[in-house]
Design an enzyme around this catalytic site. Sequence first.
Site, short mmCIF file in Angstrom:
data_model
loop_
_atom_site.label_atom_id
_atom_site.label_comp_id
_atom_site.label_asym_id
_atom_site.label_seq_id
_atom_site.Cartn_x
_atom_site.Cartn_y
_atom_site.Cartn_z
N ILE A 22 -1.95 -16.60 -18.68
CA ILE A 22 -2.81 -15.64 -17.99
C ILE A 22 -2.02 -14.95 -16.87
O ILE A 22 -2.15 -13.74 -16.66
CB ILE A 22 -4.08 -16.33 -17.46
CG1 ILE A 22 -4.96 -16.69 -18.65
CG2 ILE A 22 -4.84 -15.45 -16.47
CD1 ILE A 22 -6.00 -17.73 -18.37
N ASP A 151 11.25 -30.64 -18.59
CA ASP A 151 11.10 -31.17 -19.96
C ASP A 151 12.43 -31.06 -20.69
O ASP A 151 13.15 -30.07 -20.53
CB ASP A 151 10.11 -30.31 -20.78
CG ASP A 151 8.70 -30.33 -20.23
OD1 ASP A 151 8.42 -31.16 -19.35
OD2 ASP A 151 7.89 -29.49 -20.68
N CYS A 385 -15.43 -16.61 -40.67
CA CYS A 385 -14.54 -17.28 -41.62
C CYS A 385 -15.23 -18.49 -42.25
O CYS A 385 -16.10 -18.30 -43.10
CB CYS A 385 -13.22 -17.65 -40.94
SG CYS A 385 -11.88 -17.74 -42.12
N HIS A 511 -11.49 -12.59 -38.87
CA HIS A 511 -11.59 -13.08 -37.48
C HIS A 511 -11.65 -11.91 -36.49
O HIS A 511 -10.63 -11.52 -35.93
CB HIS A 511 -10.39 -13.96 -37.15
CG HIS A 511 -10.41 -15.28 -37.83
ND1 HIS A 511 -11.06 -16.37 -37.31
CD2 HIS A 511 -9.89 -15.68 -39.02
CE1 HIS A 511 -10.91 -17.40 -38.13
NE2 HIS A 511 -10.22 -17.00 -39.17
N GLU A 513 -12.66 -11.93 -33.54
CA GLU A 513 -12.38 -12.34 -32.16
C GLU A 513 -10.97 -11.98 -31.72
O GLU A 513 -10.72 -11.81 -30.52
CB GLU A 513 -12.64 -13.84 -31.98
CG GLU A 513 -11.66 -14.79 -32.66
CD GLU A 513 -12.00 -15.12 -34.12
OE1 GLU A 513 -12.73 -14.34 -34.75
OE2 GLU A 513 -11.52 -16.16 -34.63
N1 GLN Z 1 -11.14 -23.50 -44.39
C1 GLN Z 1 -11.53 -22.19 -44.79
C2 GLN Z 1 -10.46 -21.54 -45.65
O1 GLN Z 1 -9.33 -21.94 -45.63
C3 GLN Z 1 -11.85 -21.31 -43.59
C4 GLN Z 1 -10.68 -21.03 -42.75
C5 GLN Z 1 -11.05 -20.49 -41.37
O2 GLN Z 1 -12.18 -20.59 -40.95
N2 GLN Z 1 -10.10 -19.95 -40.65
O3 GLN Z 1 -10.75 -20.61 -46.36
#
Ligand code: GLN
Length: 536
Positions: A22, A151, A385, A511, A513
């Site tokens: 951030i 580290d 997803c 996705h 997001e």
């Molecule tokens: N496990 C599911 C797939 O591989 C969904 C993957 C996810 O939600 N990113 O299709």
Amino acid sequence: MTTMTKYIFITGGVISSLGKGIASASIGKILEARGLKVSLMKLDPYINVDPGTMNPYQHGEVYVTEDGSETDLDLGHYERFTRAEMTKFNNATTGQVYNAVISRERRGDYLGKTIQVIPHITGEIKDRIKKVAEVSLADIVLIEIGGTVGDIESLPFLEAARQFELDAGEKNVLYIHLTLVPYVKVADEIKTKPTQHSVQTLRQIGIQPDILICRTEKPLSDDIKEKISLFCNVRKEAVIESLDVASIYQVPSVFKGQILDEIILSHFGLISKPSDLKDWEKNVVERILSPKKTVQIAVVGKYIGLQDAYKSIYEAIIHGGIANQVKVEIKKVDSEDIERHGAEKMLKGVNAILVPGGFGSRGIEGKINAIGFARKNKIPFLGICLGMQCSVIDFSRSVCGLKGANSTEFKPKTKFAVISLLNEQKCIKDLGGTMRLGAYPCEIKKNTLASKIYQKNLISERHRHRYEFNNDFRKKLESKGLIFSGTYKKKDLVEIIELKNHPYFIAVQFHPEFKSKPDQAHPLFREFIRAAAEKR
Ligand code: GLN
């Protein structure tokens, strides 16, 4: 290497989780506000080639870029705070670096030399940094080094950062160190010793930081700043206080308030336009700090215990809140708790339900029940997803009478395999990097909720999954009222489903997001939160 590019290395000391990502993103933001083009890069000291094969509990979310790279979640912060576009070049791991050097060695490219950490590994690291400068054409490249100074794993990266001054010139490189200045309650004192030690360790490696960013829960007095300045050999005005704030999106203003942008520009001898953070402060910060009401959103997942596991989802929900000027309260619900106690008990009273992505069978039935609960009770629902795949399973079982319908991921021999692998995928054996990854186009059907949300016929969204909706069941599900409102035409893959006669029920195979920003909430999240606020 472009001779004009400037480089900022950001290291962390004392403890992990200080918010280096951030801080880096916020520095990128205040430099952009000065009219400069920035790019950001994350160097990760682990040996995995990418985080794609890591459990979210180990690593947090895997962030997917447009070009389909599975990367560290800090790249998500970089894209949310700045205009920089992340690609496979913006994240390098020890695994990738060694992989590249060893492949070259096997080809015989090193002509009989002994391959060593210095200069070969450090050389590969520096080349990767220069590559970011080359492809991004940025004025300033910010390089965040993962881990904490001291580290063992991060030593080659720090050594490469030290050497970088020799390649790029002292005036073109700047080192920022992020540390913790803890407040010790029993002594009622702020302690600078951990910072002193952390800077000492850095100096042993040969890096003298130019700027210190001090994370603290109490304001730093002048005396404390002076002390840090003296012991760490950093100018007093370059000791930046980073007090805890209510929202991460306030951090750019915190830095700008201490003229961090000016200190950086004067180090580089750069002249630029005055800072313009007005839009960000008005459209993001002010709106977060003055919500009109609160809505409660349930996120039903199985990695609920770890804050970072659904990072981009949580941020996108917050962006939806900003867009509607409401405060979002996220209720994290473990899908296994739904299996134990029932959806009614766990979800009663929430204003909306989101089921995010995931892998493996643990907690699946809980997610399916949560979706059924949202469907029947007309609670706004967004499935992402795996969330879409579970919505299909719920609908098939409960509305279409396909008893035992499932995904072959969870039940390989299921009678009604409504979610399955495509034939072409069945011979893939490797787990790393073999999913459907990155941006794909999606055509949107007219007069659907999706078209109302997006206001477009053609969109592009990022993917990360192996399984797909099984088209053998399309007709059957359609006849019972499921709407297939988005498809990837080239392969006829289902991308968006929705329900009629429901205020907001939409689920997507991709996705969204990953593309949401605080000042530009993703439309699916913006409308989801709007529906939740209306429901309330
Ligand atoms: N496990 C599911 C797939 O591989 C969904 C993957 C996810 O939600 N990113 O299709």
